[in-house]
Motif scaffolding. Sequence first.
Motif, PDB file in Angstrom:
ATOM      1  N   TYR A  48       0.824  -1.215   0.000  1.00  0.00           N
ATOM      2  CA  TYR A  48       0.000   0.000   0.000  1.00  0.00           C
ATOM      3  C   TYR A  48       0.859   1.267   0.000  1.00  0.00           C
ATOM      4  O   TYR A  48       0.607   2.209  -0.750  1.00  0.00           O
ATOM      5  CB  TYR A  48      -0.934   0.037   1.210  1.00  0.00           C
ATOM      6  CG  TYR A  48      -2.255  -0.653   0.990  1.00  0.00           C
ATOM      7  CD1 TYR A  48      -3.248  -0.056   0.238  1.00  0.00           C
ATOM      8  CD2 TYR A  48      -2.505  -1.904   1.541  1.00  0.00           C
ATOM      9  CE1 TYR A  48      -4.471  -0.679   0.043  1.00  0.00           C
ATOM     10  CE2 TYR A  48      -3.709  -2.537   1.357  1.00  0.00           C
ATOM     11  CZ  TYR A  48      -4.693  -1.912   0.605  1.00  0.00           C
ATOM     12  OH  TYR A  48      -5.889  -2.539   0.405  1.00  0.00           O
ATOM     13  N   THR A  49       1.875   1.313   0.867  1.00  0.00           N
ATOM     14  CA  THR A  49       2.652   2.553   1.015  1.00  0.00           C
ATOM     15  C   THR A  49       3.615   2.780  -0.148  1.00  0.00           C
ATOM     16  O   THR A  49       3.771   3.919  -0.601  1.00  0.00           O
ATOM     17  CB  THR A  49       3.439   2.551   2.335  1.00  0.00           C
ATOM     18  OG1 THR A  49       4.301   1.427   2.387  1.00  0.00           O
ATOM     19  CG2 THR A  49       2.505   2.551   3.518  1.00  0.00           C
ATOM     20  N   HIS A  57      -4.578  -2.644  -3.012  1.00  0.00           N
ATOM     21  CA  HIS A  57      -5.829  -3.404  -3.043  1.00  0.00           C
ATOM     22  C   HIS A  57      -5.662  -4.704  -3.823  1.00  0.00           C
ATOM     23  O   HIS A  57      -6.175  -5.750  -3.423  1.00  0.00           O
ATOM     24  CB  HIS A  57      -6.965  -2.575  -3.664  1.00  0.00           C
ATOM     25  CG  HIS A  57      -7.430  -1.428  -2.826  1.00  0.00           C
ATOM     26  ND1 HIS A  57      -7.590  -1.505  -1.456  1.00  0.00           N
ATOM     27  CD2 HIS A  57      -7.771  -0.151  -3.168  1.00  0.00           C
ATOM     28  CE1 HIS A  57      -8.009  -0.358  -0.995  1.00  0.00           C
ATOM     29  NE2 HIS A  57      -8.121   0.500  -2.025  1.00  0.00           N
ATOM     30  N   ILE A  58      -4.953  -4.635  -4.926  1.00  0.00           N
ATOM     31  CA  ILE A  58      -4.721  -5.840  -5.747  1.00  0.00           C
ATOM     32  C   ILE A  58      -3.883  -6.853  -4.962  1.00  0.00           C
ATOM     33  O   ILE A  58      -4.158  -8.059  -4.976  1.00  0.00           O
ATOM     34  CB  ILE A  58      -4.053  -5.456  -7.089  1.00  0.00           C
ATOM     35  CG1 ILE A  58      -5.029  -4.630  -7.934  1.00  0.00           C
ATOM     36  CG2 ILE A  58      -3.592  -6.697  -7.841  1.00  0.00           C
ATOM     37  CD1 ILE A  58      -4.406  -4.021  -9.167  1.00  0.00           C
ATOM     38  N   THR A  63      -3.571 -11.836  -2.138  1.00  0.00           N
ATOM     39  CA  THR A  63      -3.088 -12.580  -0.971  1.00  0.00           C
ATOM     40  C   THR A  63      -4.217 -13.368  -0.327  1.00  0.00           C
ATOM     41  O   THR A  63      -4.060 -14.553  -0.008  1.00  0.00           O
ATOM     42  CB  THR A  63      -2.475 -11.615   0.055  1.00  0.00           C
ATOM     43  OG1 THR A  63      -1.402 -10.911  -0.553  1.00  0.00           O
ATOM     44  CG2 THR A  63      -1.975 -12.372   1.268  1.00  0.00           C
ATOM     45  N   VAL A  64      -5.365 -12.715  -0.162  1.00  0.00           N
ATOM     46  CA  VAL A  64      -6.519 -13.414   0.413  1.00  0.00           C
ATOM     47  C   VAL A  64      -6.965 -14.545  -0.510  1.00  0.00           C
ATOM     48  O   VAL A  64      -7.253 -15.661  -0.052  1.00  0.00           O
ATOM     49  CB  VAL A  64      -7.673 -12.415   0.689  1.00  0.00           C
ATOM     50  CG1 VAL A  64      -8.948 -13.146   1.039  1.00  0.00           C
ATOM     51  CG2 VAL A  64      -7.281 -11.457   1.783  1.00  0.00           C
TER      52      VAL A  64
END
Length: 157
Positions: A48-49, A57-58, A63-64
């Motif tokens: 994210y950072t 988000h991708i 990952t999920v």
Amino acid sequence: MLLDWVTVILLIGIGLLLIIVELIFVPGTTIVGILGLILAAIGIWIGYTALGSTIGHIILASTVLVSALAFVYSFRSESWSQFALKGQNRGHVNEDNPHLLAVGEVGKTVSALRPQGTALFAERHHEVQTQGGFVAPNKAVRIIRISQNKIIVEEVS
């Protein structure tokens, strides 16, 4: 930019690997699973950072998705059954020929009876117990009662 991608992929990969290792090899919730969860979360946070919110988000979604697919596949393919104990101990103490012993038969203790131990009757070892007393090794004992698989003995004076 490439280093950010490598860092994110390695952190998430190692984190998921540690979580799977805990599920398979380490019982309960331990430092291995917590460390894996922390590493995966750090990998997602760096995504994210360093790479932006859209890429973050991708990365989170992938990952999920990858972890869910890995768990569903492992349960459906029964790969977990390779780690499960399937054998059963069907043996019982004194089950080989308990009817060969009779009340009043005299034998010799092999181990100390505190109150349980091993005694030798007719050249065969049997698990025996006293009525609460101590009998030293190499002492003569007499069978006073046989009930189910229990052989109750007393020391012969």
